[in-house]
Motif scaffolding. Sequence first.
Motif, PDB file in Angstrom:
ATOM      1  N   CYS A 242      -9.922  95.669  15.031  1.00 21.35           N
ATOM      2  CA  CYS A 242     -10.786  95.745  16.223  1.00 21.35           C
ATOM      3  C   CYS A 242     -10.896  94.387  16.903  1.00 21.35           C
ATOM      4  O   CYS A 242     -10.860  94.284  18.141  1.00 21.35           O
ATOM      5  CB  CYS A 242     -12.161  96.279  15.832  1.00 21.35           C
ATOM      6  SG  CYS A 242     -12.165  98.005  15.315  1.00 21.35           S
ATOM      7  N   ARG A 245      -7.818  93.621  18.928  1.00 23.60           N
ATOM      8  CA  ARG A 245      -7.735  94.332  20.191  1.00 23.60           C
ATOM      9  C   ARG A 245      -8.645  93.743  21.251  1.00 23.60           C
ATOM     10  O   ARG A 245      -8.373  93.771  22.447  1.00 23.60           O
ATOM     11  CB  ARG A 245      -8.103  95.794  19.970  1.00 23.60           C
ATOM     12  CG  ARG A 245      -7.054  96.579  19.173  1.00 23.60           C
ATOM     13  CD  ARG A 245      -7.462  98.021  18.977  1.00 23.60           C
ATOM     14  NE  ARG A 245      -6.483  98.743  18.176  1.00 23.60           N
ATOM     15  CZ  ARG A 245      -6.614 100.034  17.859  1.00 23.60           C
ATOM     16  NH1 ARG A 245      -7.703 100.713  18.244  1.00 23.60           N
ATOM     17  NH2 ARG A 245      -5.678 100.612  17.120  1.00 23.60           N
ATOM     18  N   LEU A 246      -9.782  93.163  20.809  1.00 22.88           N
ATOM     19  CA  LEU A 246     -10.718  92.584  21.759  1.00 22.88           C
ATOM     20  C   LEU A 246     -10.225  91.250  22.312  1.00 22.88           C
ATOM     21  O   LEU A 246     -10.712  90.792  23.353  1.00 22.88           O
ATOM     22  CB  LEU A 246     -12.092  92.406  21.089  1.00 22.88           C
ATOM     23  CG  LEU A 246     -12.839  93.698  20.734  1.00 22.88           C
ATOM     24  CD1 LEU A 246     -14.087  93.389  19.952  1.00 22.88           C
ATOM     25  CD2 LEU A 246     -13.191  94.488  22.017  1.00 22.88           C
TER      26      LEU A 246
END
Length: 247
Positions: A242, A245-246
């Motif tokens: 996560c 992806r950020l």
Amino acid sequence: MKKLLFLCLVALTFNLKAQNYPNILNYSLNGTPVYGVKIKTNLPFTAGTQMPTISIVGYSYIKSLTINLTLSYYVYATDFNDASTNYFLYQTASSSGGDAPRIFLSAENGKVVIFIDDEVYHQRFTVSAYADGMSEQASWFTGWTAVDEAISGIKTVQVPYDNAFRGNVRFAANGIWNADGNVGIGTDIPQEKLSVNGKIRAKEIKVEAANWPDYVFKPEYQLNTLPELELISKLMDICQRCLQRLR
């Protein structure tokens, strides 16, 4: 009466000198030893017969370092009626010079051998000793030799170094390890366990304000089960993805 007193003083002086054995061996080699320096003493490897303090002082030319070693040991036995159970006990060394080579004790042909594991070009040193109180004999402190040979004896042990300082230890260029255990680099007035007045370069620094994980070694600490560890690993992997992806 005066003659008797004079003879007593002479005997006392001789006895005091007999406890100190300076310059037992002077070693110098204009080359480089293949194995190291084996000091063959005449000290018997017999339990309870000696507790010597041996000093080795000199210079390691190729290292540009001084040698100032102090060595001590005791020979003990698990069975004093069985010489095969003899062993070195309480062996220790300290160094106040620049060179601190590995030192080994061994027994060869019933005599104590000191092995200095140092293959140094143009090395020089002198060996002296002090011994008293264990019925030592002066003949044990004569005829020592130094040879370039590997250790071939029994009951061989490496001698650990143990140096201690009291008070302040000062470093060059304004530094100190003070009597309170605080270290200062670039400052001689450290306010914390480590105070640095300058730049620090490190591969990693870990800072924890509290809860140092010593508790994991306590008997009552409950370790995670394997399924729990597997779940934690999967959750961490998801969180890492996560975060990628950020970015």
